[in-house]
Design a protein around this motif. Sequence first.
Motif, PDB file in Angstrom:
ATOM      1  N   PHE A  56      51.783  40.979  38.609  1.00  0.00           N
ATOM      2  CA  PHE A  56      52.029  41.951  39.693  1.00  0.00           C
ATOM      3  C   PHE A  56      50.756  42.886  40.102  1.00  0.00           C
ATOM      4  O   PHE A  56      50.432  43.254  41.132  1.00  0.00           O
ATOM      5  CB  PHE A  56      53.336  42.688  39.817  1.00  0.00           C
ATOM      6  N   VAL A  57      50.420  43.460  38.828  1.00  0.00           N
ATOM      7  CA  VAL A  57      49.034  44.570  38.992  1.00  0.00           C
ATOM      8  C   VAL A  57      48.030  43.606  39.668  1.00  0.00           C
ATOM      9  O   VAL A  57      47.066  44.152  40.421  1.00  0.00           O
ATOM     10  CB  VAL A  57      48.945  45.113  37.703  1.00  0.00           C
TER      11      VAL A  57
ATOM     12  N   TRP B 292      47.679  41.049  41.488  1.00  0.00           N
ATOM     13  CA  TRP B 292      48.037  40.942  42.945  1.00  0.00           C
ATOM     14  C   TRP B 292      47.695  42.086  43.789  1.00  0.00           C
ATOM     15  O   TRP B 292      47.058  42.116  44.712  1.00  0.00           O
ATOM     16  CB  TRP B 292      49.365  40.315  43.283  1.00  0.00           C
ATOM     17  N   PHE B 293      48.367  43.249  43.225  1.00  0.00           N
ATOM     18  CA  PHE B 293      48.124  44.701  43.821  1.00  0.00           C
ATOM     19  C   PHE B 293      46.780  44.985  44.100  1.00  0.00           C
ATOM     20  O   PHE B 293      46.320  45.191  45.098  1.00  0.00           O
ATOM     21  CB  PHE B 293      48.950  45.533  43.080  1.00  0.00           C
TER      22      PHE B 293
ATOM     23  N   SER C 155      44.850  42.550  46.485  1.00  0.00           N
ATOM     24  CA  SER C 155      45.154  42.977  47.828  1.00  0.00           C
ATOM     25  C   SER C 155      44.425  44.199  48.253  1.00  0.00           C
ATOM     26  O   SER C 155      44.061  44.151  49.380  1.00  0.00           O
ATOM     27  CB  SER C 155      46.587  43.137  47.728  1.00  0.00           C
ATOM     28  N   ALA C 156      44.417  45.283  47.430  1.00  0.00           N
ATOM     29  CA  ALA C 156      43.784  46.628  47.768  1.00  0.00           C
ATOM     30  C   ALA C 156      42.159  46.237  48.034  1.00  0.00           C
ATOM     31  O   ALA C 156      41.520  46.824  48.750  1.00  0.00           O
ATOM     32  CB  ALA C 156      43.901  47.559  46.588  1.00  0.00           C
TER      33      ALA C 156
END
Length: 64
Positions: free
Chosen positions: A2-3, A5-6, A9-10
């Motif tokens: 998840f980190v 992906w985050f 995305s950022a």
Amino acid sequence: MFVGWFLNSAADNSSLEVTLKEHLTGVLVEQVMEKDIESVRPDTTIDFLVQNDFVQKRKRAVRC
């Protein structure tokens, strides 16, 4: 995961923001605005407006 992906995305969003800023710097609203906006009657139904103006005529804006 998840980190990762985050962060990805950022980074993508930041890159997009820089690209947009580079392409839009110095562009005037007048250059991209639709100047010939048709008026519609206030008693026009939303269904007719969407089908007739937005779908068929590919208009992006109308005024009452």
